[in-house]
Write a protein that holds these residues in place. Sequence first.
Motif, PDB file in Angstrom:
ATOM      1  N   TYR A 203      82.976  75.193 -12.430  1.00  0.00           N
ATOM      2  CA  TYR A 203      83.403  73.997 -13.168  1.00  0.00           C
ATOM      3  C   TYR A 203      82.652  72.766 -12.658  1.00  0.00           C
ATOM      4  O   TYR A 203      82.154  71.960 -13.443  1.00  0.00           O
TER       5      TYR A 203
ATOM      6  N   THR B 268      87.791  61.873 -10.943  1.00  0.00           N
ATOM      7  CA  THR B 268      86.802  61.123 -10.174  1.00  0.00           C
ATOM      8  C   THR B 268      87.522  59.972  -9.502  1.00  0.00           C
ATOM      9  O   THR B 268      88.407  59.352 -10.095  1.00  0.00           O
TER      10      THR B 268
ATOM     11  N   TYR C 135      85.784  65.916 -19.363  1.00  0.00           N
ATOM     12  CA  TYR C 135      86.298  67.119 -18.713  1.00  0.00           C
ATOM     13  C   TYR C 135      87.782  66.915 -18.402  1.00  0.00           C
ATOM     14  O   TYR C 135      88.136  66.070 -17.584  1.00  0.00           O
TER      15      TYR C 135
ATOM     16  N   ILE D 262      79.882  70.223 -14.454  1.00  0.00           N
ATOM     17  CA  ILE D 262      80.045  68.765 -14.400  1.00  0.00           C
ATOM     18  C   ILE D 262      78.776  68.110 -13.879  1.00  0.00           C
ATOM     19  O   ILE D 262      78.275  67.134 -14.449  1.00  0.00           O
TER      20      ILE D 262
ATOM     21  N   GLY E 168      87.385  69.154  -8.901  1.00  0.00           N
ATOM     22  CA  GLY E 168      87.417  70.109  -9.996  1.00  0.00           C
ATOM     23  C   GLY E 168      88.168  71.360  -9.597  1.00  0.00           C
ATOM     24  O   GLY E 168      88.570  71.530  -8.454  1.00  0.00           O
TER      25      GLY E 168
ATOM     26  N   ILE F 263      82.300  61.406 -17.410  1.00  0.00           N
ATOM     27  CA  ILE F 263      82.698  62.746 -16.970  1.00  0.00           C
ATOM     28  C   ILE F 263      84.214  62.859 -16.969  1.00  0.00           C
ATOM     29  O   ILE F 263      84.785  63.857 -17.404  1.00  0.00           O
TER      30      ILE F 263
ATOM     31  N   ASP G 217      75.894  68.232 -16.452  1.00  0.00           N
ATOM     32  CA  ASP G 217      76.060  67.213 -17.485  1.00  0.00           C
ATOM     33  C   ASP G 217      75.837  65.813 -16.933  1.00  0.00           C
ATOM     34  O   ASP G 217      75.263  64.961 -17.612  1.00  0.00           O
TER      35      ASP G 217
ATOM     36  N   ALA H 228      88.872  67.438 -14.585  1.00  0.00           N
ATOM     37  CA  ALA H 228      88.095  66.749 -13.550  1.00  0.00           C
ATOM     38  C   ALA H 228      88.743  65.422 -13.210  1.00  0.00           C
ATOM     39  O   ALA H 228      89.290  64.732 -14.069  1.00  0.00           O
TER      40      ALA H 228
END
Length: 107
Positions: free
Chosen positions: A77, A60, A55, A81, A72, A51, A84, A58
């Motif tokens: 958005y 993490t 993105y 995420i 995010g 991810i 997905d 984004a």
Amino acid sequence: MKTSTLYNEYYDKDVNIFRPRQFNTLPVVKTETEPLNPCVLPKMVEGLRKISKSYPLARTKVEEFGEHTILGTGELYLDSIMKDLRELYLEVEVKVDPVVSLCETVV
């Protein structure tokens, strides 16, 4: 990460590396994710890495107490995420909790 330059190996001119794109927005919405089944945690961590690569806005990270968070730019958005993450990268169900930061001040 999140940037690359592709070229043919037989290209005879100089190749310049593109610099990462700069965005004017910052991730402000934060959610905490955890798998419903704890034994698939390594698979979730791998999905979070994917991810982060796919993105651009984004982020993490793992918090100090071990929570996996996704930051995010907005609710839609983060919905994209999470869709997905659940359907493309993990194929398992994850629990999502919104995280609200509390700021206090004294005057």
